[in-house]
Structure formats: structure tokens, C-alpha cells
Design a protein around this motif. Structure first.
Motif, PDB file in Angstrom:
ATOM      1  N   LEU A  29       0.743  -1.233   0.168  1.00 56.50           N
ATOM      2  CA  LEU A  29      -0.087  -0.424   0.285  1.00 56.50           C
ATOM      3  C   LEU A  29       0.854   0.680   0.311  1.00 56.50           C
ATOM      4  N   TYR A  30       2.171   1.575   0.688  1.00 57.60           N
ATOM      5  CA  TYR A  30       3.375   2.487   0.725  1.00 57.60           C
ATOM      6  C   TYR A  30       3.262   2.585  -0.459  1.00 57.60           C
ATOM      7  N   ALA A  31       3.224   2.691  -1.891  1.00 58.22           N
ATOM      8  CA  ALA A  31       3.833   2.372  -2.816  1.00 58.22           C
ATOM      9  C   ALA A  31       2.677   3.754  -3.711  1.00 58.22           C
ATOM     10  N   PHE A  32       1.743   3.923  -2.724  1.00 59.03           N
ATOM     11  CA  PHE A  32       0.598   4.779  -3.464  1.00 59.03           C
ATOM     12  C   PHE A  32       0.949   6.396  -2.734  1.00 59.03           C
ATOM     13  N   PRO A  33       1.071   7.736  -3.191  1.00 61.67           N
ATOM     14  CA  PRO A  33       0.666   8.853  -2.579  1.00 61.67           C
ATOM     15  C   PRO A  33      -0.369   8.609  -1.730  1.00 61.67           C
ATOM     16  N   ARG A  87       6.771   7.920   5.691  1.00 65.38           N
ATOM     17  CA  ARG A  87       7.235   7.188   4.345  1.00 65.38           C
ATOM     18  C   ARG A  87       8.808   8.068   4.230  1.00 65.38           C
ATOM     19  N   ALA A  88       8.880   9.308   4.134  1.00 62.06           N
ATOM     20  CA  ALA A  88      10.252  10.354   4.120  1.00 62.06           C
ATOM     21  C   ALA A  88      11.681   9.470   4.856  1.00 62.06           C
ATOM     22  N   THR A  89      11.094   9.673   6.247  1.00 59.04           N
ATOM     23  CA  THR A  89      11.650   8.468   7.276  1.00 59.04           C
ATOM     24  C   THR A  89      12.459   7.251   6.796  1.00 59.04           C
ATOM     25  N   ARG A 100       9.916   4.584   7.016  1.00 57.68           N
ATOM     26  CA  ARG A 100       8.721   4.426   8.859  1.00 57.68           C
ATOM     27  C   ARG A 100       7.842   3.564   8.261  1.00 57.68           C
ATOM     28  N   TYR A 101       8.037   3.990   6.860  1.00 55.53           N
ATOM     29  CA  TYR A 101       6.778   3.038   5.580  1.00 55.53           C
ATOM     30  C   TYR A 101       7.744   2.795   4.920  1.00 55.53           C
ATOM     31  N   VAL A 102       7.577   1.213   4.258  1.00 57.23           N
ATOM     32  CA  VAL A 102       8.401   1.031   3.244  1.00 57.23           C
ATOM     33  C   VAL A 102       7.786  -0.003   2.447  1.00 57.23           C
ATOM     34  N   ALA A 103       7.309   0.162   1.205  1.00 59.63           N
ATOM     35  CA  ALA A 103       6.842  -0.682  -0.340  1.00 59.63           C
ATOM     36  C   ALA A 103       7.252  -1.142   0.116  1.00 59.63           C
ATOM     37  N   GLN A 104       6.562  -3.134   0.171  1.00 64.00           N
ATOM     38  CA  GLN A 104       7.240  -3.972   0.037  1.00 64.00           C
ATOM     39  C   GLN A 104       6.227  -4.666  -0.193  1.00 64.00           C
ATOM     40  N   SER A 105       6.374  -5.834  -0.783  1.00 67.53           N
ATOM     41  CA  SER A 105       5.142  -6.997  -0.966  1.00 67.53           C
ATOM     42  C   SER A 105       5.813  -8.282  -0.807  1.00 67.53           C
ATOM     43  N   ALA A 106       5.096  -9.113   0.708  1.00 64.12           N
ATOM     44  CA  ALA A 106       6.114 -10.020   1.448  1.00 64.12           C
ATOM     45  C   ALA A 106       5.354 -11.147  -0.043  1.00 64.12           C
ATOM     46  N   PRO A 107       6.270 -12.221   0.082  1.00 62.71           N
ATOM     47  CA  PRO A 107       6.788 -12.738   0.884  1.00 62.71           C
ATOM     48  C   PRO A 107       8.051 -12.545   1.179  1.00 62.71           C
ATOM     49  N   ARG A 108       8.680 -11.498   0.383  1.00 60.54           N
ATOM     50  CA  ARG A 108       9.697 -10.839  -0.265  1.00 60.54           C
ATOM     51  C   ARG A 108      10.212  -9.833   0.898  1.00 60.54           C
ATOM     52  N   LEU A 109      11.127  -9.790   1.551  1.00 56.41           N
ATOM     53  CA  LEU A 109      11.837  -8.287   2.571  1.00 56.41           C
ATOM     54  C   LEU A 109      12.908  -8.078   2.452  1.00 56.41           C
TER      55      LEU A 109
END
Length: 230
Positions: free
Chosen positions: A60-64, A120-122, A124-133
Motif C-alpha cells: 500500500l505504501y507505494a501509493f501517495p 514514508r520520507a523517514t 518508517r513506511y516502506v513499500a514491500q510485498s511479502a513474502p520478499r523482505l
């Protein structure tokens, strides 16, 4: 008809709920924490305000911010309607009515939205999709998965669960997952098989009762601890 959703939806829980769902002690809250699939929960925002160290990952964090707000508005009515159709699946104690549930969830999601751009700027919110981390081994002390693994057992198969738990166990010394039910407030078929898999790999695997229940029967978390803690 049981509670059901066509897709995985953004639906946020509060800081206080996280503390109860995962039996988080004051010592736990001082650890370096990863939240997997946090979506629009307010745990990251509130723990950060309290001086904690937490990173949340979610596609979700890939989006504005504006698109996330629109997605929350789109799904809110659907989730509330499913809840109204299936009130027997929930324990109406701390949250007493469906309307109150909507207020509690929306407040948590508003807290997230207000914190999102800075977080997101710092990093703390990172756009990643499980299972890859994409984190180094043992980068976190504790990994939490709230209302993602096991809840969406009809959407995500056993191998996805195992692969994700392997990655969480790689990047964190301890993993906790809540709840152990799927949508419809029935036991997830993946829990026992996942526990067997990690037990065979010599992890310490337990299911533990917690001081939280909203889905009826949903008062347990899964804890996985690696045998070698750095």
C-alpha cells in the motif's frame, strides 16, 4: 453468509489494540519492531510519538496519501456492511456497536494518514510485498503481523504463509502473528501446518492466549522464535 471479502483491504487497528493483540510489554515496545502488512494502522504513528523504533512494510505504501485515502473510503462501506450482516462473528464488549467500530477504525486510519507522508520520507513506511523482505538478517528484534497472515487464508495459500514466515524469522529474532482465524471467524487451515513446518526446523513455536478478542474465538497469537538469537 459468513464475513467475506473479495480482496485484501486496507483496514487499520489502533496502538492499544496492537499492544493487547501481541501481548506487548514495555520491554517489547523498546525493541526494534517490524510490522508486516500494517496497512493504515496507527501503531507506527503512535509508537513513534512515544519514542519507539518501528518500520512498517506493505505494498500500500507505494501509493501517495491521496490514493490511500480514496482506497480507504472505497472499502470502508464494504467492510461495515459485512460486519452488519454478520454481528454474531464478533464480541461486542470493548467495542459495543457496529457504528462504534466504524468510529474506532476510522480514527486509527486517520492517525495513520496524518503520519504517512513524514513516515514514508523517514523510512518508517516502506513499500514491500511479502513474502520478499529487503532487510538484512536479524535487522529487527521483533516482527508483528496483524490481520494479514492467516486472516486471508482463502486468498493466500500455505506456501505463501510459510515463505513469509521464513522471511520474517530471517529479519527478526521473534515473530508474532494475530489472529489465528480467517475471515468468517473460523480457524485458519494453515496454522497447524505452519507450526509443524517451523517445529521441524527446530524453531520454538507456540500459540498463546492474549488479552484481546474481537473476532469471536480470536484470542490467540502465534509466536515463532529462532533457536539462534543474535
Amino acid at each position: 453468509m459468513a464475513f467475506q471479502l473479495k480482496d485484501i483491504v486496507p483496514w487499520g487497528r489502533s496502538y492499544d489494540e496492537y499492544v493487547k493483540m501481541f501481548s506487548l510489554s514495555s520491554d517489547d515496545l523498546n525493541l526494534r519492531i517490524l510490522g508486516c502488512g500494517d496497512g493504515p494502522a496507527s501503531f507506527n504513528a503512535e509508537l513513534t510519538r512515544r519514542g519507539g523504533k518501528v518500520v512498517s512494510v506493505d505494498p500500500l505504501y507505494a501509493f501517495p496519501r491521496e490514493e490511500i485515502e480514496a482506497r480507504i473510503e472505497e472499502t470502508f462501506d464494504e467492510v461495515m456492511q459485512q460486519t452488519r450482516l454478520n454481528p454474531h462473528e464478533f464480541v461486542w464488549e470493548h467495542i459495543r456497536t457496529v457504528d462504534e467500530l466504524g468510529q474506532v477504525r476510522m480514527q486509527a486510519m486517520r492517525d495513520f494518514v496524518l503520519d504517512y507522508e513524514q513516515g514514508r520520507a523517514t523510512g518508517r513506511y516502506v513499500a514491500q510485498s511479502a513474502p520478499r523482505l529487503d532487510f538484512p538478517d536479524h535487522y529487527f528484534d521483533l516482527a508483528l503481523s496483524s490481520h494479514f497472515l492467516f486472516l486471508y487464508s482463502d486468498h493466500l495459500d500455505l506456501q505463501f504463509h510459510i515463505d513469509t514466515l521464513i522471511q520474517l524469522s530471517r529479519v527478526a529474532s521473534e515473530v508474532r502473528v494475530f489472529p489465528l482465524l480467517q475471515l468468517g471467524s473460523t480457524p485458519s487451515p494453515h496454522v497447524g501446518l505452519a507450526m509443524e513446518h517451523f517445529s521441524r526446523l527446530s524453531y520454538q513455536v507456540t500459540r498463546e492466549q492474549v488479552d484481546y478478542e474481537f473476532q469471536r474465538g480470536g484470542h490467540e497469537m502465534l509466536r515463532i522464535c529462532g533457536v539462534n538469537k543474535d
